[in-house]
Design a protein around this motif. Structure first.
Motif, mmCIF file in Angstrom:
data_model
loop_
_atom_site.group_PDB
_atom_site.id
_atom_site.type_symbol
_atom_site.label_atom_id
_atom_site.label_comp_id
_atom_site.label_asym_id
_atom_site.label_seq_id
_atom_site.Cartn_x
_atom_site.Cartn_y
_atom_site.Cartn_z
ATOM 1 N N ILE A 185 21.477 25.771 58.098
ATOM 2 C CA ILE A 185 20.513 25.930 59.577
ATOM 3 C C ILE A 185 20.791 27.185 60.371
ATOM 4 C CG2 ILE A 185 21.889 24.104 60.756
ATOM 5 C CD1 ILE A 185 18.084 23.768 61.079
ATOM 6 N N GLU A 186 22.060 27.215 60.446
ATOM 7 C CA GLU A 186 22.585 28.428 61.551
ATOM 8 C C GLU A 186 21.855 29.791 61.287
ATOM 9 O OE1 GLU A 186 24.313 26.484 59.294
ATOM 10 O OE2 GLU A 186 25.004 28.048 57.614
ATOM 11 N N ASP A 187 21.424 30.187 60.090
ATOM 12 C CA ASP A 187 20.896 31.328 60.030
ATOM 13 C C ASP A 187 19.479 31.384 60.555
ATOM 14 O OD1 ASP A 187 22.584 32.215 58.014
ATOM 15 O OD2 ASP A 187 21.612 32.179 56.337
ATOM 16 N N TRP A 188 19.078 30.144 60.756
ATOM 17 C CA TRP A 188 17.526 29.980 61.317
ATOM 18 C C TRP A 188 17.228 29.590 62.629
ATOM 19 C CZ3 TRP A 188 14.079 32.133 57.832
ATOM 20 C CH2 TRP A 188 14.650 32.383 56.579
ATOM 21 N N GLU A 189 18.470 29.326 63.293
ATOM 22 C CA GLU A 189 18.185 28.664 64.654
ATOM 23 C C GLU A 189 18.336 29.852 65.825
ATOM 24 O OE1 GLU A 189 19.372 24.279 65.392
ATOM 25 O OE2 GLU A 189 21.048 25.397 64.868
ATOM 26 N N GLY A 190 17.686 29.582 66.957
ATOM 27 C CA GLY A 190 17.690 30.559 68.019
ATOM 28 C C GLY A 190 16.780 31.848 67.743
ATOM 29 N N LEU A 191 15.866 31.881 66.955
ATOM 30 C CA LEU A 191 15.199 33.082 66.749
ATOM 31 C C LEU A 191 13.861 33.002 67.502
ATOM 32 C CD1 LEU A 191 15.675 33.753 62.790
ATOM 33 C CD2 LEU A 191 16.729 35.103 64.478
ATOM 34 N N PRO A 192 13.330 34.114 68.153
ATOM 35 C CA PRO A 192 11.990 33.969 68.736
ATOM 36 C C PRO A 192 10.786 33.713 67.624
ATOM 37 C CG PRO A 192 13.214 36.087 69.435
ATOM 38 C CD PRO A 192 13.945 35.288 68.255
ATOM 39 N N ARG A 193 9.817 33.121 67.974
ATOM 40 C CA ARG A 193 8.845 32.962 66.849
ATOM 41 C C ARG A 193 8.547 33.682 65.985
ATOM 42 N NH1 ARG A 193 7.756 28.122 64.980
ATOM 43 N NH2 ARG A 193 6.169 28.549 63.063
ATOM 44 N N LYS A 194 8.196 35.026 66.437
ATOM 45 C CA LYS A 194 7.908 36.180 65.553
ATOM 46 C C LYS A 194 9.093 36.637 64.350
ATOM 47 C CE LYS A 194 5.779 40.720 66.427
ATOM 48 N NZ LYS A 194 6.741 41.742 66.762
ATOM 49 N N GLY A 239 9.098 27.340 53.543
ATOM 50 C CA GLY A 239 9.840 26.394 54.571
ATOM 51 C C GLY A 239 11.381 26.562 54.723
ATOM 52 N N SER A 240 11.729 26.485 55.859
ATOM 53 C CA SER A 240 13.251 27.035 56.150
ATOM 54 C C SER A 240 14.011 25.517 56.353
ATOM 55 C CB SER A 240 13.250 27.888 57.473
ATOM 56 O OG SER A 240 13.524 27.071 58.529
ATOM 57 N N PRO A 241 15.267 25.695 56.676
ATOM 58 C CA PRO A 241 16.157 24.503 56.847
ATOM 59 C C PRO A 241 15.467 23.895 58.197
ATOM 60 C CG PRO A 241 17.533 26.243 56.390
ATOM 61 C CD PRO A 241 16.390 26.802 56.458
ATOM 62 N N LYS A 242 14.868 24.584 58.982
ATOM 63 C CA LYS A 242 14.262 24.108 60.501
ATOM 64 C C LYS A 242 12.889 23.205 59.881
ATOM 65 C CE LYS A 242 13.786 26.302 64.336
ATOM 66 N NZ LYS A 242 13.467 27.485 65.259
ATOM 67 N N THR A 243 12.369 23.675 58.918
ATOM 68 C CA THR A 243 11.279 22.902 58.570
ATOM 69 C C THR A 243 11.435 21.387 57.889
ATOM 70 O OG1 THR A 243 10.474 25.039 57.579
ATOM 71 C CG2 THR A 243 8.939 23.217 57.069
ATOM 72 N N HIS A 244 12.781 21.590 56.948
ATOM 73 C CA HIS A 244 13.010 20.476 56.551
ATOM 74 C C HIS A 244 13.721 19.532 57.734
ATOM 75 C CE1 HIS A 244 13.529 22.487 52.686
ATOM 76 N NE2 HIS A 244 13.646 21.289 52.267
ATOM 77 N N ARG A 245 14.194 20.053 58.696
ATOM 78 C CA ARG A 245 14.689 19.077 59.823
ATOM 79 C C ARG A 245 13.371 18.566 60.631
ATOM 80 N NH1 ARG A 245 18.226 22.032 64.281
ATOM 81 N NH2 ARG A 245 16.345 23.057 64.711
ATOM 82 N N ARG A 246 12.479 19.444 60.980
ATOM 83 C CA ARG A 246 11.284 18.742 61.533
ATOM 84 C C ARG A 246 10.414 18.035 60.809
ATOM 85 N NH1 ARG A 246 6.198 22.402 63.547
ATOM 86 N NH2 ARG A 246 5.104 20.567 64.376
ATOM 87 N N PHE A 247 10.181 18.174 59.755
ATOM 88 C CA PHE A 247 9.190 17.153 58.694
ATOM 89 C C PHE A 247 9.811 16.103 57.946
ATOM 90 C CE2 PHE A 247 6.619 21.063 59.584
ATOM 91 C CZ PHE A 247 5.574 20.701 60.059
#
Ligand SMILES: NC(=O)c1ccc[n+]([C@@H]2O[C@H](COP(=O)([O-])OP(=O)(O)OC[C@H]3O[C@@H](n4cnc5c(N)ncnc54)[C@H](O)[C@@H]3O)[C@@H](O)[C@H]2O)c1
Ligand SMILES: CC(C)=CCC/C(C)=C/C=C/C(C)=C/C=C/C(C)=C/C=C/C=C(C)/C=C/C=C(C)/C=C/C=C(\C)CCC=C(C)C
Length: 588
Positions: free
Chosen positions: A449-458, A493-501
Motif C-alpha cells: 500500500i505504501e507505493d500507492w498512498e498520498g498521490l494526487p488523483r492524476k 486495481g491497486s492496494p488502495k482499491t482492495h482496501r476500499r472495496f
C-alpha cells in the motif's frame, strides 16, 4: 473435458448488476427471504429472479430495524469465512444476521461485471470443490444450506514459467505431475517422491477426520479416540514448515526454489515460512479432488450461500457498515453501524481482519495479550495490483492453460513486489464469462500500500496505467505476443482499491509470519479474549485461502453453536482446552 453450461447461465449472467465502483452508502438494507424453496443456489442455476434479488436494489428492503429482536449470532462481513460461519449456524437452527458493508456478498471472493464480462475479484483457483472425501469444504458448505453448484474440472492447477526456462505444468493427475517434475530433476526422483509422499500422509490424515472446531474438547478428544494415528500425525506436523521438510530429502537448489514457488502462490511466502499442514492440503487436494471452477464464476459461491442463508430463515443486510462491537460488562452483545443503528445478539462473529476487529471495531484501552501475541507473530501480507482484461480470443494459442505463474529471470525476485506474475484465464473453462470471441485475463502481482498512498488523483491514475502496462508487456514477451493490441477492456486495481472495496486493512491479502513461524502453532482459532466475540476468516487458523477460510467458518460455527447450547459442550473441559491452546500459542 465437457463444458457444463446450462442455457440459464447465459441468461443469469446478463442479469442487471451494480457497478463495482458504487461505494457503500451509510445506511442499512435488508434482503428478505425469497419465499420459494431453493432449486439450487449457484449463479448458474438460480432463477434470474433469485440471482437478481441478491445483487440489485430490488432486494434492498427498507432501512432495516431490529424488529425480530435478539439474534443468536451477528456476523460482521460476508466473505466466504463469514458466510460459511453464518450458514453453518443457520443450518443448526440458529437465527443469524449478516451485516455487509458492500453491496453484494463475497468480499475477496466476489465478482463484478463490465460490458458483458464477469470478473472474479480474487483468485479463480478453487480447491475444496469436489464430490469426495471430507476436505471438499466448499461443496459441503453449500450442501449444508441445500445448494449445489455445477463445476468444470480444470485439467491442471497451474503452469509455472520459471527462471532458467524451467516450465512445469501441475497436472490434475498426481502421477502425471510427478513424471513431469522428475523429467526436469531426474537426479532428485527419490527426494521428490519422499517430500510429496509426506504431504500425502498429512493430507490423508486430514481427510480421514470429521472437520469441526479444534477448540471444542468433546469433538477433539472424540477424534483422538477414533483416529489416534491420524491425530498424532497432525499434531506432529502442526509446528513444522514445508521448506524444512523439503530440505531433508532434496538438495538441488533449483528444485527447492520450485517448492518455494509452489508455496508462494498460496501463502505469499517461501516454503520455509509455509506451515506444512497448509502446504500438504493444497499440494494434494489439487490431485485428490482436483481444481474445479464453478460455472458462472467464483462470485456465485457467496451468492448461493446468501440465498441458502435466507432460505433457512436468517438475514443478510448490505451497505451495513459496522463501526463498533458493543460491549456490556466486558462481553460482546451487539454491534453499532455507521448510521447509528444498533443490533443485539448472543454472540458476535467478526469476518473483518483481526487488525480491523481489534484496531477499529472493539474499543478497548489496551490490546488483549492474545492479540499482542498475534501481532508479534504475524504481519499484514502485501496487497495486490490486479489487472482485469477483456481480450480478443485470437491472442491465445490453442490449448492455453487456465492458470499461470511467471517469474522470469531471477529466483530472488519471487517475494519482491511486482517480482512475479499470477495469471488466470477462467474463460478457458467457462466461455460464458465473456462475450463471444473474447477471453478474460486476470493478472495480479504483489504490491504494498505504501507505493500507492498520498498521490494526487492524476498521478495515481497515471501510475496505475504505467505499472499495469509494464506487467502486460512482460506477459506479452513471455507468453502471448500481440497481447497489448488485443485488449478491448482494462480495469486496474491497486492496494488502495482492495482496501476500499474489500474493507481489508491496508488492502492486505491476509496474515504473513513476521519471522520463520512454528508451523501453525501461533495461529489463533476463533474464540477471542472477549467473551461472546469470535473471529473468522483468514486471520484465524489455518490462514489465507478460500478453502482455509471456509474451514475457519466451520470451526467457528461449531464453537459458537456449543456456546449457545445448539451443540453438546462441557464447560469444565472447555476451560481446560482453551487454556492449553492459549499456552501453546505463547510457545510459538
Ligand atoms: N485479490 C485477492 O486474490 C485476495 C485479496 C484479499 C484476500 N483474498 C483471499 O480472500 C479470502 C478472505 O476471506 P475472508 O472470509 O477472510 O474475508 P473477505 O475479506 O473476503 O471478506 C470480509 C468481508 O467483510 C466485510 N467487512 C469488513 N469490515 C466490515 C465492517 N466493519 N462492517 C461490515 N462489513 C465489513 C468486507 O466488505 C468483506 O465483504 C482469503 O482466501 C484471502 O486469502 C484474496
Ligand atoms: C488442537 C491441537 C493443538 C492439536 C490436535 C491435532 C489435530 C487433530 C490437528 C488437526 C488439524 C486440522 C484438522 C487442520 C486442518 C487444516 C486445514 C483444513 C487447512 C487448509 C488449508 C488451506 C489452505 C492454506 C489453502 C490455501 C489456498 C490458497 C491461498 C489459494 C490461493 C490461490 C491463489 C492465490 C491463486 C494462484 C493463482 C495463480 C497461480 C494464477
Amino acid at each position: 473435458m465437457p463444458l457444463l453450461l446450462s442455457p440459464l447461465v447465459a441468461r443469469t449472467l446478463h442479469a442487471p448488476l451494480l457497478p463495482a465502483s458504487a461505494s457503500a452508502a451509510p445506511h442499512t438494507s435488508r434482503l428478505r427471504a425469497l419465499g420459494s424453496k431453493p432449486r439450487g443456489c449457484s449463479l448458474a442455476v438460480v432463477s434470474e429472479k433469485q440471482a437478481a434479488a441478491v445483487v440489485t436494489e430490488k432486494s434492498l428492503v427498507g432501512e432495516g430495524s431490529d424488529e425480530g429482536g435478539r439474534y443468536d449470532a451477528i456476523v460482521v462481513g460476508s466473505g466466504i469465512g463469514g458466510m460459511v460461519a453464518a450458514t453453518q449456524l443457520a443450518a443448526k437452527g440458529a437465527r443469524v444476521l449478516v451485516l455487509e458493508k458492500y453491496i453484494i456478498p463475497g468480499g475477496s471472493s466476489g465478482y463484478y461485471r463490465r460490458d458483458g464480462f464477469t470478473f472474479d475479484v480474487g483468485s479463480s483457483v478453487m480447491f475444496g470443490f469436489s464430490d469426495k472425501g471430507n476436505l471438499n469444504l466448499i461443496t459441503r458448505a453449500l450442501a449444508a444450506v441445500g445448494c449445489k453448484m455445477e463445476v468444470i474440472a480444470d485439467p491442471s492447477t497451474v503452469h509455472f514459467h520459471l527462471p532458467g526456462d524451467l516450465s512445469v505444468l501441475v497436472h490434475r493427475e498426481y502421477d502425471d505431475f510427478v513424471k513431469e517434475l522428475v523429467s526436469k530433476f531426474p537426479h532428485e526422483k527419490q527426494g521428490i517422491l519422499k517430500f510429496y509422499g509426506i504431504c500425502w500422509k498429512i493430507f490423508n490424515s486430514l481427510n480421514s477426520l470429521e472437520l469441526k472446531s479444534l477448540e471444542e474438547p468433546l469433538y477433539l478428544f472424540g477424534q483422538f479416540f477414533k483416529k489416534p494415528l491420524e491425530c498424532l500425525t497432525l499434531a506432529y506436523y502442526l509446528p513444522q514448515n514445508a521448506g524444512d521438510i523439503a530440505r531433508k530429502f532434496i538438495k538441488d537448489q533449483q528444485l527447492l526454489s520450485f517448492i518455494d514457488a509452489e508455496c508462494f502462490i498460496v501463502s505469499t511466502v517461501n516454503a520455509l515460512k509455509t506451515p506444512m499442514i497448509n502446504a500438504s492440503m493444497v499440494l494434494c487436494d489439487r490431485h485428490y479432488g482436483g481444481i474445479n471452477y464453478p460455472v458462472g464464476g467464483v462470485g456465485g459461491i457467496a451468492v448461493a450461500l446468501a440465498n441458502g442463508l435466507v432460505e433457512k430463515g436468517s438475514e443478510i443486510r448490505y451497505k451495513a457498515n459496522v463501526t463498533n462491537v458493543i460491549l456490556e460488562k466486558g462481553k460482546a452483545v451487539g454491534v453499532k453501524l455507521s448510521n447509528g443503528k444498533e443490533f443485539f445478539a448472543k454472540t458476535v462473529i467478526s469476518n473483518a481482519t483481526r487488525w480491523d476487529t481489534f484496531g477499529k471495531l472493539v474499543k478497548v484501552e489496551e490490546l488483549p495479550e492474545e492479540e499482542k501475541n498475534f501481532q508479534k507473530n504475524y504481519v499484514k501480507a502485501p496487497s495486490f495490483l490486479s489487472i482485469h482484461l477483456g481480450v480478443k480470443a485470437s491472442v491465445l494459442p490453442a490449448g492455453t492453460d487456465c492458470h499461470h505463474f511467471v517469474l522470469e529471470d531471477d529466483w530472488s525476485n519471487l517475494e519482491k513486489p511486482y517480482g512475479s506474475i499470477f495469471l488466470s484465464i477462467p474463460t478457458v473453462l467457462d466461455p460464458s464469462l465473456a462475450p463471444e470471441g473474447h477471453h478474460i485475463l486476470h493478472i495480479f502481482t504483489t504490491a504494498g500500500i505504501e507505493d500507492w498512498e498520498g498521490l494526487p488523483r492524476k498521478d495515481y491514475e497515471q501510475k496505475k496505467e504505467l505499472v499495469a502496462n509494464e506487467i502486460i508487456q512482460r506477459l506479452e514477451k513471455k507468453l502471448f505476443p500481440g497481447l497489448q493490441d488485443s485488449i478491448v477492456l482494462k480495469e486496474v486495481g491497486s492496494p488502495k482499491t482492495h482496501r476500499r472495496f474489500l474493507a481489508r486493512n491496508d488492502g492486505t491479502y491476509g496474515p504473513m509470519p513476521r519471522d520463520k513461524p512454528k508451523g501453525l502453532l501461533a495461529m489463533p482459532f476463533n474464540t477471542t479474549s472477549i467473551d461472546g466475540l469470535y473471529c473468522v476468516g483468514d486471520s484465524c487458523f489455518p490462514g489465507q485461502g478460500v478453502i482455509a477460510v471456509a474451514f475457519s467458518g466451520v470451526m467457528c460455527a461449531h464453537r459458537v453453536a456449543a456456546d449457545i447450547d445448539l451443540e453438546q459442550r462441557s464447560p469444565i473441559l472447555d476451560t481446560g482446552l482453551l487454556g492449553v491452546l492459549r499456552w501453546f500459542r505463547t510457545l510459538a
